[in-house]
Write a protein that holds these residues in place. Sequence first.
Motif, PDB file in Angstrom:
ATOM      1  N   ASP A 304       0.854  -1.183   0.000  1.00 33.69           N
ATOM      2  CA  ASP A 304       0.000   0.000   0.000  1.00 33.69           C
ATOM      3  C   ASP A 304       0.889   1.231   0.000  1.00 33.69           C
ATOM      4  O   ASP A 304       2.102   1.131   0.144  1.00 33.69           O
ATOM      5  N   GLY A 305       0.303   2.384  -0.188  1.00 30.01           N
ATOM      6  CA  GLY A 305       1.111   3.595  -0.288  1.00 30.01           C
ATOM      7  C   GLY A 305       1.706   3.732  -1.664  1.00 30.01           C
ATOM      8  O   GLY A 305       1.013   3.620  -2.676  1.00 30.01           O
ATOM      9  N   SER A 306       3.020   3.930  -1.725  1.00 30.03           N
ATOM     10  CA  SER A 306       3.676   4.136  -3.017  1.00 30.03           C
ATOM     11  C   SER A 306       5.144   3.754  -2.915  1.00 30.03           C
ATOM     12  O   SER A 306       5.675   3.524  -1.819  1.00 30.03           O
ATOM     13  N   ARG A 321       7.001   4.758 -10.937  1.00 28.92           N
ATOM     14  CA  ARG A 321       6.490   4.889  -9.573  1.00 28.92           C
ATOM     15  C   ARG A 321       5.205   4.081  -9.486  1.00 28.92           C
ATOM     16  O   ARG A 321       4.438   4.022 -10.447  1.00 28.92           O
ATOM     17  N   TRP A 322       4.983   3.425  -8.352  1.00 33.86           N
ATOM     18  CA  TRP A 322       3.738   2.697  -8.161  1.00 33.86           C
ATOM     19  C   TRP A 322       2.998   3.273  -6.962  1.00 33.86           C
ATOM     20  O   TRP A 322       3.599   3.831  -6.042  1.00 33.86           O
ATOM     21  N   SER A 323       1.673   3.134  -6.975  1.00 33.13           N
ATOM     22  CA  SER A 323       0.857   3.582  -5.851  1.00 33.13           C
ATOM     23  C   SER A 323      -0.371   2.697  -5.749  1.00 33.13           C
ATOM     24  O   SER A 323      -0.838   2.126  -6.747  1.00 33.13           O
ATOM     25  N   LYS A 324      -0.880   2.577  -4.550  1.00 35.00           N
ATOM     26  CA  LYS A 324      -2.086   1.782  -4.297  1.00 35.00           C
ATOM     27  C   LYS A 324      -2.849   2.491  -3.191  1.00 35.00           C
ATOM     28  O   LYS A 324      -2.372   2.592  -2.057  1.00 35.00           O
ATOM     29  N   ALA A 325      -4.032   2.990  -3.530  1.00 34.62           N
ATOM     30  CA  ALA A 325      -4.764   3.849  -2.607  1.00 34.62           C
ATOM     31  C   ALA A 325      -5.386   3.070  -1.460  1.00 34.62           C
ATOM     32  O   ALA A 325      -5.254   3.449  -0.289  1.00 34.62           O
TER      33      ALA A 325
END
Length: 363
Positions: A304-306, A321-325
């Motif tokens: 989670d996060g980024s 960059r990766w992100s997961k809300a």
Amino acid sequence: MPSAPTGASARLLVAALTSAAVLALAACGGEASAQPTVPAPVTEAPVIEAAKAAPPTPVVPPRWPLTGVAAAGEVPVRPALAVKIENSGEARPQTGLEQADVVWEEVVEGGITRFVAVFHSQVPAEIGPIRSVRPMDPAIASPLHGLIAFSGGQPGFVQALSASGLQILSQDKGAAGFFRKKGVAPAPHNVYGTPETMWGQADGAHSAAPPTQFTVARQAGQATATLSGTPATSVDITMSGYSHPQWAWDAASGTWLRSEGAKPATARSGARLAATNVVALSVRLVNSGTTDPAGNPVPETVLDGSGDGLVATGGKTVAVRWSKAVQDAPVVLTTVGGAPVSLAAGTTWVELVPGSSGSVTPR
């Protein structure tokens, strides 16, 4: 009786009569003088062009949601099936893994890795070996809103999966479709499954096709790494002291070929394990606070996060960059500058690489 005029006299008489007629016409018209009639200009009738026929609506073939590959016909109505597949030395070669749309690789206890293999566009006759779940599996599988099949797991881990909105198919709970396969390996490395039977157990709330997980370019040449990446012939990954997957670019097949260390990775069918896209995400690895039956600490991948990452497509790599809300939201990939990242249509392997102890090296 006077004689008829002849010769010049006749001509003078005609002229006089003509002049008198003209004067008489002028007197009848008042002061306005007679004007010659001007014929109306001749114009061509307007040419009305026939309405141009509308261009035919392009036929856009349906695409498989997890790969972006065009389907031969209508996409069957079935959910995504996520399956926990073992990756220890005793488990190889795995069965059916080459037919997965997306495969996630995660570190478990002892540095061994395990897969969450997601099936949708292809239906293997059987898959395995199937093993137990881990605390990071809800974050991986819940965005699919489908089924997850596994054999065993700590009660808290199983409960977390159930609470994530997935329909769980557990061998321990008596779900259909699991069996012990003879002649492959001793227990617990011999639990296999039949996808057709597993799909047949989907309830009404878990029967829809999965939503798209990654952005996929319509044409391979439009994938982000292909357009703006750096050429690479291999991507070497360290997941742990035990696990060192490597990916080598194969231009002939247009895929990255997997090796376990220096040994080519194959399925039990003999097919080489390969991926159109390799996505490596730098993640945190923490202690889950639990242990396995042997007393080893069970690690948890925090998804989670980024964070930073790398995408390999078409013989090139690009930093991302990766992100997961939230837990049930897909991972979003962007360039370092914030632009959306597109993958090429095809299969994708996602490597969850511990940021503090792992590494990703394109060459």
